[in-house]
Enzyme design. Structure first.
Site, PDB file in Angstrom:
ATOM      1  CG  HIS A 183      40.324   1.514  76.478  1.00  6.88           C
ATOM      2  ND1 HIS A 183      39.553   2.155  75.537  1.00  6.88           N
ATOM      3  CD2 HIS A 183      41.411   2.290  76.646  1.00  6.88           C
ATOM      4  CE1 HIS A 183      40.150   3.269  75.164  1.00  6.88           C
ATOM      5  NE2 HIS A 183      41.285   3.385  75.819  1.00  6.88           N
ATOM      6  CG  HIS A 212      38.703   9.004  71.658  1.00  6.38           C
ATOM      7  ND1 HIS A 212      39.410   8.944  72.830  1.00  6.38           N
ATOM      8  CD2 HIS A 212      38.097  10.226  71.670  1.00  6.38           C
ATOM      9  CE1 HIS A 212      39.251  10.058  73.514  1.00  6.38           C
ATOM     10  NE2 HIS A 212      38.468  10.859  72.828  1.00  6.38           N
ATOM     11  CG  HIS A 235      37.024   6.109  76.654  1.00  8.38           C
ATOM     12  ND1 HIS A 235      36.410   6.870  75.684  1.00  8.38           N
ATOM     13  CD2 HIS A 235      38.300   5.940  76.248  1.00  8.38           C
ATOM     14  CE1 HIS A 235      37.295   7.145  74.748  1.00  8.38           C
ATOM     15  NE2 HIS A 235      38.434   6.596  75.055  1.00  8.38           N
ATOM     16  CG  LEU A 266      40.563  14.517  76.752  1.00  9.87           C
ATOM     17  CD1 LEU A 266      41.487  14.950  75.638  1.00  9.87           C
ATOM     18  CD2 LEU A 266      39.370  15.474  76.860  1.00  9.87           C
ATOM     19  CE  LYS A 295      40.368   4.273  70.677  1.00  9.21           C
ATOM     20  NZ  LYS A 295      41.118   4.521  71.906  1.00  9.21           N
ATOM     21  CG  HIS A 315      46.215   4.237  76.956  1.00 10.05           C
ATOM     22  ND1 HIS A 315      46.319   4.628  75.646  1.00 10.05           N
ATOM     23  CD2 HIS A 315      44.912   4.421  77.294  1.00 10.05           C
ATOM     24  CE1 HIS A 315      45.131   5.039  75.206  1.00 10.05           C
ATOM     25  NE2 HIS A 315      44.257   4.921  76.189  1.00 10.05           N
ATOM     26  CG  HIS A 344      49.897  11.125  80.825  1.00  9.28           C
ATOM     27  ND1 HIS A 344      50.474  11.293  79.595  1.00  9.28           N
ATOM     28  CD2 HIS A 344      48.600  10.831  80.587  1.00  9.28           C
ATOM     29  CE1 HIS A 344      49.558  11.112  78.641  1.00  9.28           C
ATOM     30  NE2 HIS A 344      48.408  10.821  79.227  1.00  9.28           N
ATOM     31  CG  ASN A 372      47.468   6.173  72.580  1.00  5.11           C
ATOM     32  OD1 ASN A 372      47.683   5.102  73.158  1.00  5.11           O
ATOM     33  ND2 ASN A 372      47.024   7.246  73.206  1.00  5.11           N
ATOM     34  CG  ASP A 430      41.016   5.424  78.691  1.00 10.45           C
ATOM     35  OD1 ASP A 430      42.031   5.117  78.047  1.00 10.45           O
ATOM     36  OD2 ASP A 430      40.465   6.540  78.580  1.00 10.45           O
ATOM     37  NE  ARG A 479      50.669   6.455  78.522  1.00  2.00           N
ATOM     38  CZ  ARG A 479      49.573   6.978  77.994  1.00  2.00           C
ATOM     39  NH1 ARG A 479      49.249   6.761  76.737  1.00  2.00           N
ATOM     40  NH2 ARG A 479      48.800   7.744  78.717  1.00  2.00           N
TER      41      ARG A 479
END
Ligand code: DOR
Ligand code: ZN
Length: 348
Positions: free
Chosen positions: A16, A139, A177, A223, A102, A18, A255, A44, A251, A20
């Site tokens: 899992h 999720h 998660h 989250l 997902k 991200h 950011h 996402n 996860d 970007r």
């Protein structure tokens, strides 16, 4: 007994992440590729990765960001919307582009606005996924504003996940998660061939009190949000149990620093640069380093029907200090999990 000073395991995978896009992707892909052989890549983006062409193009951008000399395989996912067609998933799975799908309940988290508004709307798609064995990655949080943020995972399991598995008993599902004892208990009670759960490094290390230790800690906000200590202990027991239903998924969710340290800070913990050292530390604290390989390197591939990796990594008990921040091209910065703190373990 002599203290263990090194641990060698089959190279782990991260189920899992991200990554970007753009300059951020250039910074974060190398951090994951350094430790892991493969990763399940979250879709996402803005706009989300909903079709085969977008997933293929994104996969290529990720591969282009892998440092020369490293082998790394991104496993792509499709972002499920109310409009996703079963044909897209059938074709994407057949062509080996989609490893999973997902499900974000609409509004549950970062870039989830295009997510599913009502499970009933995607039942025909989920039936096809069950038929072809394409895993659904969930999720698991309800979005109703009246449900307390700390209860959203447990309520999702009761209201949505339980009934979903009852109506599609052969659907392969990963509850992503997990953060609660309720999730651990639910997953543990299902048939192991059909269900998995990922556990992040940060949820093994922090509880909700840590979010407010000495002041508000925006870099620990993610989250699902960290829960009480009793839940962290349940996650630790599950991860270290060796039970094949539980496997590694960081996860890692970068950011930019200025978007975390803001009046309304983004959700997400950037853990890729410290992931394996943190998992090693958690397993070491539990006296369970012998169970780390199952969790990090064996259980995930078994769930996805893939072979474990054949090469290995070695972790050494050797203190190091996590950098306070990491520069991203274009001028922004990332603050990694445990920034400025000293960890006991590092990659050899
Ligand atoms: O904290 C989170 N950040 N949780 C998610 O589910 C999404 C992620 C992100 O994309 O930033
Ligand atoms: Zn995520």
């Amino acid at each position: 007994m002599a203290e263990i000073t090194r641990v060698t395991l089959k190279r782990p995978d991260d189920w899992h992440v991200h990554f970007r896009d753009g300059v951020m992707l250039q910074t974060v892909v190398p951090a994951t590729a350094r430790e892991f052989a493969r990763a399940i890549v979250m879709p996402n983006l803005v706009p989300p990765v909903t079709d085969i062409a977008a997933a293929e193009a994104y996969r290529q951008r990720i591969l282009d960001a892998v440092p020369a000399g490293r082998t790394f395989t991104p496993l792509m996912t499709a972002y499920l919307t109310d409009q996703t067609s079963p044909e897209t998933l059938r074709e994407g799975a057949k062509r080996g582009v989609f490893s999973a799908v997902k499900l974000y309940p609409a509004g549950a988290t970062t870039n989830s606005a295009s997510g599913v508004t009502d499970i009933a709307k995607v039942m025909p798609v989920l039936e096809v996924m069950q038929e072809i064995g394409l895993p659904l990655l969930i999720h698991g949080e309800v979005t109703s504003p009246e449900i307390d943020i700390f209860d959203r995972e447990a309520v999702f399991i009761e209201r949505t996940l339980g009934p979903l598995l009852a109506s599609l008993p052969a659907l392969k599902v990963v509850l992503e998660h997990v953060t609660t004892k309720e999730a651990v208990d639910f997953v543990s009670a299902q048939d192991a061939s059909g269900i998995g759960a990922t556990i992040t490094a940060h949820h093994l290390m922090i509880n909700r009190t840590d979010l407010f230790k000495g002041g508000i800690r925006p870099h620990l906000y993610c989250l699902p949000i960290a829960k009480r200590e009793v839940h962290r202990q349940a996650l630790r027991r599950a991860a270290a149990s060796g039970d094949r239903r539980f496997f590694l998924g960081t996860d890692t969710a970068p950011h930019a620093k200025h978007l975390k340290e803001a009046a309304c800070g983004c959700a997400g913990v950037y853990s890729a640069p410290v992931a394996m050292p943190i998992y090693a530390q958690a397993f070491d604290e539990m006296g369970a380093l012998d169970k780390l390989e199952a969790f990090a390197s064996l259980n995930g591939p078994a769930f996805y029907g893939l072979a474990a990796n054949t090469d290995t990594i070695t972790l050494l008990r050797k203190p190091w200090t996590v950098p306070a921040s990491i520069a991203v091209d274009g001028g922004s910065e990332l603050v990694p999990f445990m920034a400025g703190e000293t960890l006991n373990w590092q990659l050899a």
